[in-house]
Scaffold this active site. Structure first.
Site, short mmCIF file in Angstrom:
data_model
loop_
_atom_site.label_atom_id
_atom_site.label_comp_id
_atom_site.label_asym_id
_atom_site.label_seq_id
_atom_site.Cartn_x
_atom_site.Cartn_y
_atom_site.Cartn_z
N SER A 120 30.85 30.85 39.44
CA SER A 120 32.04 31.09 38.89
C SER A 120 32.46 29.62 38.12
O SER A 120 31.87 29.25 37.29
CB SER A 120 33.21 31.32 40.19
OG SER A 120 34.49 31.76 39.44
N ASP A 126 31.53 42.96 38.49
CA ASP A 126 32.02 41.52 38.26
C ASP A 126 32.81 41.68 36.95
O ASP A 126 32.40 41.91 35.80
CB ASP A 126 30.92 40.61 38.05
CG ASP A 126 31.42 39.27 38.17
OD1 ASP A 126 32.62 39.04 38.07
OD2 ASP A 126 30.55 38.24 37.79
N HIS A 136 32.65 39.93 42.15
CA HIS A 136 32.47 38.58 41.69
C HIS A 136 32.09 37.66 42.84
O HIS A 136 32.92 37.74 43.95
CB HIS A 136 33.78 38.11 41.09
CG HIS A 136 33.70 36.77 40.35
ND1 HIS A 136 32.96 36.41 39.20
CD2 HIS A 136 34.47 35.77 40.44
CE1 HIS A 136 32.92 35.07 38.86
NE2 HIS A 136 33.92 34.75 39.62
#
Length: 317
Positions: free
Chosen positions: A161, A259, A291
């Site tokens: 991320s 995601d 995610h």
């Protein structure tokens, strides 16, 4: 209204009040370094710059500790940047501590998990500057664990991320700034569910995703002249440095079909391939997960598949 109670920024991640107080809604728990009985991995914290609060948590497999009666050997060095959108989490987070213990035990690497400074107390470029400091520190092997057992010719970057965003930027900085010390080789970079953005939508990108980044990026980088097309957020923006300058030899980009960041990750993968970069690009797409699912559900089937791929990538397979 009292500035201590009036919001200047509100999101599912954090709240910022007009008096400067920051309230993080999760990702604030910490756990100490030490021996992990489940994996046999031992960790320790090393302060890199106490004045700004940058430290690294080092992880070493059990068979390399003193008294283990194994032959001395050099292992790849993995520099990891935690996720959290650049506003949450830390290297001492229980979630990331668990993940790094597991990864080190399975991959047989030395890991350096970087505790960089968070937004909004420290806007960009603070996170990148701290990450670069830690990256070069690891590359110079300025610690007994690293100097005795780390292979400077096999250094990897990884992150998820917001941490994956840092991975990209570190690989670019290594190719466009002072570079790495002599003898240091950035063998590969692992970009897990990266946080990217941009002013113009990419194929299948949801409006909701763009709205979130449109709100978050000005908090992360309030002085950015390019806004969402800042090359640090949008590597494909017009005028961004060429992706040919990625300093790693190979790149693994991972996402999953559910995601919200998938469209940007896929676009980034194709852009690297089309750039003329001479390295090797690999893509892995998980199925039916959201995610950074592998951080929160390390034992699910898709997490195990992803772990196997990451381990193979670190092993050169």
């Amino acid at each position: 209204m009292d500035p201590a109670t009036k919001l200047s920024f509100d999101s599912p991640l954090l709240r910022v009040y007009e008096d400067g107080r920051v309230e993080r809604l999760f990702g604030t728990e910490t756990t100490p370094a030490g021996f992990d009985a489940a994996t046999g991995v031992t960790s320790k914290d090393v302060v890199l710059d106490g004045t700004i609060g940058v430290f690294a948590r080092l992880y070493i497999p059990a068979d390399l500790l003193p008294g283990s009666n194994t032959e001395p050997k050099k292992l790849p060095i993995l520099v990891y940047f935690h996720g959290g959108g650049l506003v949450l989490e830390s290297a001492s987070s229980p979630t990331y501590h668990r993940y790094l213990n597991l990864l080190v035990s399975k991959a047989g690497v030395l890991a350096v998990s970087v505790n960089y400074r968070l937004v909004p107390e420290h806007p960009i470029p603070a996170a990148y500057n701290g990450a670069w400091m830690a990256f070069r520190w690891a590359a110079l092997r300025d610690d007994p664990w690293l100097s005795e057992h780390g292979d400077a010719g096999r250094i990897f970057l990884a992150g998820d991320s917001g941490g994956a965003n840092i991975v990209h930027n570190m690989a670019m900085m290594a190719g466009t700034q002072d570079g790495l010390p002599p003898g240091v080789v950035l063998e590969g970079a692992i970009v897990l569910h990266p946080m990217f953005g941009g002013k113009e939508p990419v194929d299948s990108e949801a409006m909701y995703t763009r709205e979130i980044m449109g709100k978050l990026w000005p908090l992360i980088c309030p002085d950015s002249a390019e806004g969402l097309d800042d090359p640090r957020l949008n590597p494909m923006a017009r005028g961004a440095p060429s992706l040919q300058k990625l300093a790693c030899r190979k790149l693994l980009i991972c996402s999953t079909d559910l995601d919200y960041a998938w469209p940007r990750a896929a676009t980034y993968c194709e852009a690297v391939k089309a750039s003329g970069w001479r390295g090797t690009v690999e893509w892995m797409e998980s199925v039916g997960e959201e995610h950074v699912f592998f951080i929160n559900k390390p034992e699910c089937d898709e997490s195990l598949k992803l772990m196997d791929r990451v381990v193979a990538f670190l092993a050169g397979n």
